[in-house]
Design an enzyme around this catalytic site. Structure first.
Site, mmCIF file in Angstrom:
data_model
loop_
_atom_site.group_PDB
_atom_site.id
_atom_site.type_symbol
_atom_site.label_atom_id
_atom_site.label_comp_id
_atom_site.label_asym_id
_atom_site.label_seq_id
_atom_site.Cartn_x
_atom_site.Cartn_y
_atom_site.Cartn_z
ATOM 1 N N HIS A 1 0.829 -1.204 0.000
ATOM 2 C CA HIS A 1 0.000 0.000 0.000
ATOM 3 C C HIS A 1 0.862 1.253 0.000
ATOM 4 O O HIS A 1 0.529 2.248 -0.664
ATOM 5 C CB HIS A 1 -0.927 -0.032 1.227
ATOM 6 C CG HIS A 1 -1.697 1.222 1.434
ATOM 7 N ND1 HIS A 1 -1.354 2.159 2.395
ATOM 8 C CD2 HIS A 1 -2.798 1.720 0.810
ATOM 9 C CE1 HIS A 1 -2.205 3.163 2.351
ATOM 10 N NE2 HIS A 1 -3.086 2.931 1.404
ATOM 11 N N GLU A 29 2.024 1.969 -3.420
ATOM 12 C CA GLU A 29 0.919 2.545 -4.189
ATOM 13 C C GLU A 29 0.866 4.063 -3.989
ATOM 14 O O GLU A 29 0.688 4.826 -4.944
ATOM 15 C CB GLU A 29 -0.404 1.897 -3.779
ATOM 16 C CG GLU A 29 -1.636 2.458 -4.498
ATOM 17 C CD GLU A 29 -2.785 2.731 -3.561
ATOM 18 O OE1 GLU A 29 -3.359 3.841 -3.638
ATOM 19 O OE2 GLU A 29 -3.121 1.840 -2.745
ATOM 20 N N HIS A 30 1.021 4.500 -2.757
ATOM 21 C CA HIS A 30 1.065 5.948 -2.476
ATOM 22 C C HIS A 30 2.268 6.609 -3.146
ATOM 23 O O HIS A 30 2.144 7.678 -3.762
ATOM 24 C CB HIS A 30 1.165 6.182 -0.962
ATOM 25 C CG HIS A 30 -0.146 6.217 -0.258
ATOM 26 N ND1 HIS A 30 -0.559 7.294 0.489
ATOM 27 C CD2 HIS A 30 -1.159 5.308 -0.200
ATOM 28 C CE1 HIS A 30 -1.761 7.047 0.997
ATOM 29 N NE2 HIS A 30 -2.135 5.843 0.602
ATOM 30 N N GLU A 55 -3.810 7.822 7.806
ATOM 31 C CA GLU A 55 -4.801 6.932 7.209
ATOM 32 C C GLU A 55 -5.081 5.741 8.129
ATOM 33 O O GLU A 55 -6.226 5.308 8.278
ATOM 34 C CB GLU A 55 -4.315 6.452 5.836
ATOM 35 C CG GLU A 55 -5.361 5.655 5.063
ATOM 36 C CD GLU A 55 -4.881 5.241 3.680
ATOM 37 O OE1 GLU A 55 -5.658 4.554 2.984
ATOM 38 O OE2 GLU A 55 -3.736 5.588 3.292
#
Length: 416
Positions: free
Chosen positions: A45, A48-49, A125
């Site tokens: 993840h 991905e950022h 997040e």
């Protein structure tokens, strides 16, 4: 019309829709939190950022402005077994979209300063996720039922694992996973064949590897896990072992979920919310992976109603286990599923997602006609046999989160 081909040894699938004005292009990768080690949890993840933070040709602002300036949409998401980056643009801007999307995905810079800044973003997040009762309850449930397996890891990772990441670790993970063998490119919308030439040009330097990753099949762990947290309501997840992702059974599973707790006319909603008034939110959903699955029920209620809600859910599970669903129920939810799929196929994004995920995980494209024919062929006994196989009270994994203590849920037991 479906088009399927190999471009630079990468699987590409496209569906032409000449009656629309836009195009969706997705880059799918078979990499997610399940492919991580415990100490690097969250790295899929995080990458991905980072892909959006800049490439060797564009900084983050350039990427955002180039797509915004043509009215496009650019985004990505990470799951337990896959990552996807996608762009939507007007049909005349396909070349521009491919230039930006493929540049950022296959030429990320991983600037050290950006890494440190993005760590703070991802930790925020994680904190936001922990403030969501449903997300927290589900992550707790996963940590229980898949304990000892990487499928138990939260997609976002933890604050500790995010803080410990460094550039060398990120680059090594990226290079070992962003490879031809892990990639599917899916396209849907109004495009011409020049799109394939553009893809060939932009993927010529994508790396390859002969060593694929093998994930260990998890062993189901039943039990109870709870967390005391200041929420207005108590949130409970109940889960039972289910089936893996396969064309053969996925639509029977969808009928079961829709009939049991998938909508306002489902058993759980009608019985527990409409008839008893004990909840505001209650639903069921299946989670399917390459080698296993889970069937989960979520409900949010007060501490005073929790036991009644739990017992009513159990009663409905017992009812399906003993008696199955009626023919009228199965007919109704078969038709609902069929119509839902047909309507979804009006969506360009749905087309892109369906064909991308199908090729990534099943190695084959199933057309809408294939899917509808499959649903039509489902028999009553197919649905009920699968439901009776899944609905097992003695295998329940349960997570509870809310303003409670262990004594208040002392009555909660798992059958042995």
């Amino acid at each position: 019309m479906y088009i399927q081909k190999k471009i630079n040894d990468i699987d590409v699938v496209a569906y032409r829709m000449p009656y629309v004005s836009s195009v969706y292009i997705g880059i799918w990768l078979k990499v997610g939190s399940r492919h991580e080690k415990k100490e690097q949890n969250g790295i899929s993840h995080f990458i991905e950022h980072m892909v959006f933070k800049g490439s060797k040709r564009r900084n983050a602002k350039d990427i955002a402005e180039e797509i915004d300036n043509i009215g496009g949409q650019l985004n990505g998401f990470t799951g337990k077994e896959s990552t996807c980056f996608y762009v939507k643009v007007y049909k005349s801007y396909v070349e521009k979209a491919i230039n930006v999307l493929f540049d950022m995905v296959f030429n990320p810079l991983f600037n050290c300063d950006d890494i440190e800044k993005e760590k703070k973003v991802v930790i925020e997040e994680i904190n936001m996720n922990n403030d969501s009762p449903e997300d927290l309850a589900y992550d707790m449930l996963s940590s229980l039922i898949w304990n000892g397996n990487s499928l138990s890891f939260p997609v976002l990772g933890t604050e500790g694992t995010i803080k410990s990441m460094d550039r060398d670790t990120i680059i090594k993970y990226y290079k070992s996973n962003y490879i031809k063998e892990n990639i599917v490119i899916s396209i849907a919308g109004n495009f011409d064949d020049s799109i394939f030439d553009s893809i060939a040009e932009k993927t010529s330097n994508v790396m390859s590897s002969e060593t694929g990753k093998i994930v260990e099949k998890p062993i189901w762990k039943k039990g109870i896990i709870f967390k005391s947290k200041e929420f207005e309501q108590v949130n409970i997840c109940l889960s039972m072992p289910s089936i893996k992702y396969s064309f053969e059974n996925i639509y029977s599973l969808s009928i079961i979920s829709n009939a049991f707790g998938g909508g306002m006319s489902s058993r759980l909603f009608q019985k527990i919310r409409e008839e008893k008034g004990l909840v505001y939110s209650i639903y069921s959903y299946p989670s399917t992976y390459i080698d296993t699955g889970a069937f989960t029920i979520f409900a949010s209620t007060s501490i005073e109603n929790l036991k009644d809600v739990y017992e009513l859910i159990n009663d409905e599970i017992y009812s399906v286990k003993e008696n199955g669903f009626s023919e009228d129920e199965i007919d109704k939810f078969k038709e609902q599923l069929k119509i839902s799929i047909l309507m979804d196929m009006d969506s360009i994004s749905s087309r892109m997602s369906v064909i991308g995920k199908s090729l990534l995980f099943l190695g084959k494209i199933y057309t809408v006609d294939d899917i509808i024919d499959k649903i039509k062929s489902i028999k009553y006994e197919d649905v009920n046999n699968l439901a009776k196989k899944i609905f097992n009270i003695d295998q329940l994994g349960i997570s509870v989160v809310g303003n409670i203590n262990e004594k208040q849920i002392g009555w909660l037991k798992i059958e042995q």
